[in-house]
Scaffold this motif. Structure first.
Motif, PDB file in Angstrom:
ATOM      1  N   TYR A  95       0.379  -1.337  -0.418  1.00 45.03           N
ATOM      2  CA  TYR A  95       0.536  -0.138  -0.219  1.00 45.03           C
ATOM      3  C   TYR A  95       1.276   1.435  -0.280  1.00 45.03           C
ATOM      4  O   TYR A  95       0.779   2.389  -0.741  1.00 45.03           O
ATOM      5  CB  TYR A  95      -1.416  -0.048   0.976  1.00 45.03           C
ATOM      6  CG  TYR A  95      -1.804  -1.588   1.449  1.00 45.03           C
ATOM      7  CD1 TYR A  95      -3.048  -1.505  -0.199  1.00 45.03           C
ATOM      8  CD2 TYR A  95      -2.163  -2.076   2.036  1.00 45.03           C
ATOM      9  CE1 TYR A  95      -3.072  -2.062  -0.044  1.00 45.03           C
ATOM     10  CE2 TYR A  95      -2.805  -2.767   2.016  1.00 45.03           C
ATOM     11  CZ  TYR A  95      -3.633  -3.300   0.823  1.00 45.03           C
ATOM     12  OH  TYR A  95      -4.468  -4.127   0.562  1.00 45.03           O
TER      13      TYR A  95
ATOM     14  N   ARG B 245       1.553   1.801  -3.178  1.00 43.67           N
ATOM     15  CA  ARG B 245       0.667   2.289  -4.298  1.00 43.67           C
ATOM     16  C   ARG B 245       0.582   4.251  -4.127  1.00 43.67           C
ATOM     17  O   ARG B 245       0.064   4.271  -4.709  1.00 43.67           O
ATOM     18  CB  ARG B 245      -0.613   1.536  -4.461  1.00 43.67           C
ATOM     19  CG  ARG B 245      -0.688   0.096  -4.716  1.00 43.67           C
ATOM     20  CD  ARG B 245      -1.640  -0.890  -4.843  1.00 43.67           C
ATOM     21  NE  ARG B 245      -1.380  -2.357  -4.653  1.00 43.67           N
ATOM     22  CZ  ARG B 245      -2.649  -3.397  -4.572  1.00 43.67           C
ATOM     23  NH1 ARG B 245      -3.545  -3.044  -3.992  1.00 43.67           N
ATOM     24  NH2 ARG B 245      -1.992  -4.087  -5.339  1.00 43.67           N
ATOM     25  N   ALA B 246       0.377   4.815  -2.919  1.00 47.29           N
ATOM     26  CA  ALA B 246       0.851   5.551  -2.551  1.00 47.29           C
ATOM     27  C   ALA B 246       1.215   6.120  -2.852  1.00 47.29           C
ATOM     28  O   ALA B 246       1.207   7.721  -3.445  1.00 47.29           O
ATOM     29  CB  ALA B 246      -0.100   5.636  -1.066  1.00 47.29           C
TER      30      ALA B 246
ATOM     31  N   ALA C 280       0.972   7.118  -6.866  1.00 46.67           N
ATOM     32  CA  ALA C 280      -0.145   7.719  -6.624  1.00 46.67           C
ATOM     33  C   ALA C 280       0.235   9.373  -6.373  1.00 46.67           C
ATOM     34  O   ALA C 280      -0.391  10.200  -7.548  1.00 46.67           O
ATOM     35  CB  ALA C 280      -2.171   7.779  -5.659  1.00 46.67           C
TER      36      ALA C 280
ATOM     37  N   GLY D 201      -3.523   8.781   1.234  1.00 43.31           N
ATOM     38  CA  GLY D 201      -4.010   7.847   0.793  1.00 43.31           C
ATOM     39  C   GLY D 201      -3.650   6.238   1.091  1.00 43.31           C
ATOM     40  O   GLY D 201      -4.193   5.634   1.305  1.00 43.31           O
ATOM     41  N   TYR D 202      -2.136   6.689   1.461  1.00 38.92           N
ATOM     42  CA  TYR D 202      -1.657   5.591   2.112  1.00 38.92           C
ATOM     43  C   TYR D 202      -2.702   4.791   3.966  1.00 38.92           C
ATOM     44  O   TYR D 202      -2.580   3.925   3.808  1.00 38.92           O
ATOM     45  CB  TYR D 202      -0.971   6.403   2.850  1.00 38.92           C
ATOM     46  CG  TYR D 202       0.669   4.566   3.006  1.00 38.92           C
ATOM     47  CD1 TYR D 202       0.808   3.414   2.993  1.00 38.92           C
ATOM     48  CD2 TYR D 202       1.461   5.169   4.578  1.00 38.92           C
ATOM     49  CE1 TYR D 202       1.702   2.372   4.243  1.00 38.92           C
ATOM     50  CE2 TYR D 202       1.718   4.047   5.282  1.00 38.92           C
ATOM     51  CZ  TYR D 202       2.419   2.715   4.977  1.00 38.92           C
ATOM     52  OH  TYR D 202       2.510   2.066   5.433  1.00 38.92           O
TER      53      TYR D 202
ATOM     54  N   THR E  80      -5.378   5.748   4.228  1.00 40.04           N
ATOM     55  CA  THR E  80      -7.191   5.455   3.428  1.00 40.04           C
ATOM     56  C   THR E  80      -6.341   3.589   3.295  1.00 40.04           C
ATOM     57  O   THR E  80      -7.447   2.608   3.789  1.00 40.04           O
ATOM     58  CB  THR E  80      -7.501   6.016   2.635  1.00 40.04           C
ATOM     59  OG1 THR E  80      -7.235   7.209   2.929  1.00 40.04           O
ATOM     60  CG2 THR E  80      -8.688   5.063   1.384  1.00 40.04           C
ATOM     61  N   LEU E  81      -5.565   3.361   2.572  1.00 38.15           N
ATOM     62  CA  LEU E  81      -5.563   2.563   2.168  1.00 38.15           C
ATOM     63  C   LEU E  81      -5.220   0.849   3.118  1.00 38.15           C
ATOM     64  O   LEU E  81      -5.860  -0.303   3.434  1.00 38.15           O
ATOM     65  CB  LEU E  81      -4.241   2.508   1.091  1.00 38.15           C
ATOM     66  CG  LEU E  81      -4.663   3.301   0.050  1.00 38.15           C
ATOM     67  CD1 LEU E  81      -3.146   2.457  -1.248  1.00 38.15           C
ATOM     68  CD2 LEU E  81      -5.829   2.014  -1.249  1.00 38.15           C
TER      69      LEU E  81
END
Length: 450
Positions: free
Chosen positions: A343, A346-347, A350, A364-365, A367-368
């Motif tokens: 994650y 991915r963050a 993004a 966003g990290y 949130t994931l």
């Protein structure tokens, strides 16, 4: 901060590019998962490892729960370097002369996609790092990240290294540098006042045994394996023990609270020797030749001991973020490291795509993590580490439980069998257990299992 992305100007010293979109520090499970995700997203990423190769400095005393790899590596079970698939899981509670074991076995765990496996960390870490390299990550071994680079606004923009050819700059730094993370500390992300209270020391011995002996003694065959977690084997020092099977060896050891070791003035080797001599363990390891002795700090403070996970230009994952779940019957770490690293990657990707690698751009990290098992499980079981490591659980309850069960099975004719209530009260008095504490601790445990 606005970051230019893959097309930004970079400098090259020798064969190593010094500017990347992302620098990941630490090539353990979290770091390799993060680098893999970043590389797959098309961004340049450096995977910095202080050892000569991934896994060179790692020791391990548990089981890998690989289902999180479903998102990372299709049909991972066909590729992951596994010793044995765990099809038998036992929890043992012991006193010096007694042992009570809850033993569970299922063949559902002996076929794809499997549940857990024993694995050597040197093999596992090297395999995970190779996946990241195949995706395009650049591995930089034998390199220590000695500090953080910042721009004028204070945002993290890379890491200093001990290499003579210079530092590494990046839009995002992902700190996966293990327990007691120096990078997270330098960034001011640790908030825990007494760190020692949230750390344990895992000490493990690996004993070589013939494969046939392992299969006969642990009642398994083929690649099936056993994981035994043990309570009551540490002379009252907060912690526990473990015994698990590899292909042609077994690993046995203890995990001990740092403050408890200090106060007891007891060496971990003494406790392992006690465990190896115990009548419930000795027949299983008889004749084993010690081929490894290792130790490793473990962050067992749980949810309340986690640092800040996001900073300007920086993310923290794995042991560096205290993402080890030590909650009695759940003892997991690698799966949380893999999930958090995935994650984080991915963050970071993004944020780079959006051109904003500030703390807000990397939000966003969190949130994931919140939407996944990583923080959901830690939050639900936030109070378990304190319960499991409490004096009552460590010193009083093992003897209490063993005495109750011994009383149930013991035949004292011509005396009639005592009732369960009588056994419980008698065992509680003998072991210094107050019923109100037992009820309160049971309620705390049940609330965590809701």
């Amino acid at each position: 901060m606005t970051y230019a992305g893959p097309g930004s100007e970079s400098t090259v010293v020798g064969e190593v590019t010094r500017t990347f979109d992302v620098v990941v520090v630490g090539a353990g499970p979290a770091g390799s998962a993060a680098a893999l995700e970043v590389a797959r997203a098309g961004h340049s990423v450096a995977l910095v490892e202080r050892g000569p190769f991934p896994g060179s400095k790692n020791v391990y005393g548990g089981v890998v729960y690989g289902r999180v790899l479903d998102e990372l590596v299709p049909r991972w079970w066909e590729r992951m370097p596994v010793q044995r698939w765990v099809t038998r899981r036992s929890t043992m509670v012991m006193t010096p002369t007694q042992a009570l074991t809850v033993d569970f076995r299922t063949q559902d765990w002996g076929s794809p996609p499997y549940n857990g496996a024993t694995a050597h960390r040197a093999d596992l870490d090297a395999w995970l790092a190779e996946l990241a390299i195949e995706a395009g990550a650049v591995l930089i071994p034998s390199t220590v990240a000695t500090g953080l680079l910042r721009d004028r606004s204070g945002q993290v923009v890379g890491v200093r290294t001990d290499r003579p050819d210079g530092d590494l700059t990046a839009g995002v730094v992902i700190a996966c540098d293990g327990v007691n993370s120096f990078l997270a500390k330098e960034a001011g992300m640790y908030r825990v006042a007494n760190e020692a209270a949230h750390l344990t020391l895992g000490v493990k011995q690996t004993l070589a045994l013939p494969r046939q002996a392992i299969e006969e003694r642990f009642a398994v065959s083929g690649r099936d394996g056993v994981d035994i977690e043990i309570l009551g084997c540490t002379r009252g020092i907060p912690g526990g023990g473990f015994l698990y099977t590899n292909l042609d060896s077994v690993s046995i050891g203890v995990v001990l609270g740092l403050e408890g070791i200090r106060d007891a003035r007891t060496r971990p080797e003494e406790l392992i020797a006690d465990l190896k001599r115990h009548p419930a363990v000795a027949p299983l390891i008889k004749g084993g030749e010690q081929i490894e002795h290792s130790a490793h700090l473990i962050p067992e403070g749980g949810y309340h001991a986690m640092p800040e996970l996001i900073g300007d230009g920086m993310l923290v994952a794995g042991d560096a973020a205290a993402m080890c779940l030590a909650a009695g019957i759940w003892l997991e770490g690698v799966n949380f490291a893999l999930g958090a690293g995935m994650y984080a990657g991915r963050a970071a990707a993004a944020a780079l795509a959006a051109g904003d690698t500030s703390k807000q751009g990397l939000a966003g990290y969190r949130t994931l993590l919140e939407r996944s098992f990583v923080l959901a499980d830690h939050r639900r079981l936030a109070n378990f580490p304190q319960l499991v490591l409490s004096d009552r659980v460590q010193r009083d309850y093992p003897g209490f439980l063993c005495d109750v069960v011994q009383g149930l099975f013991q035949v004292d004719n011509p005396q009639p069998k005592p009732g369960l209530r009588t056994l419980v009260r008698r065992s509680a008095r003998r072991n210094g257990v107050r019923m109100r504490d037992l009820v309160r601790d049971s309620w705390t445990g049940m609330r965590g299992l809701r």
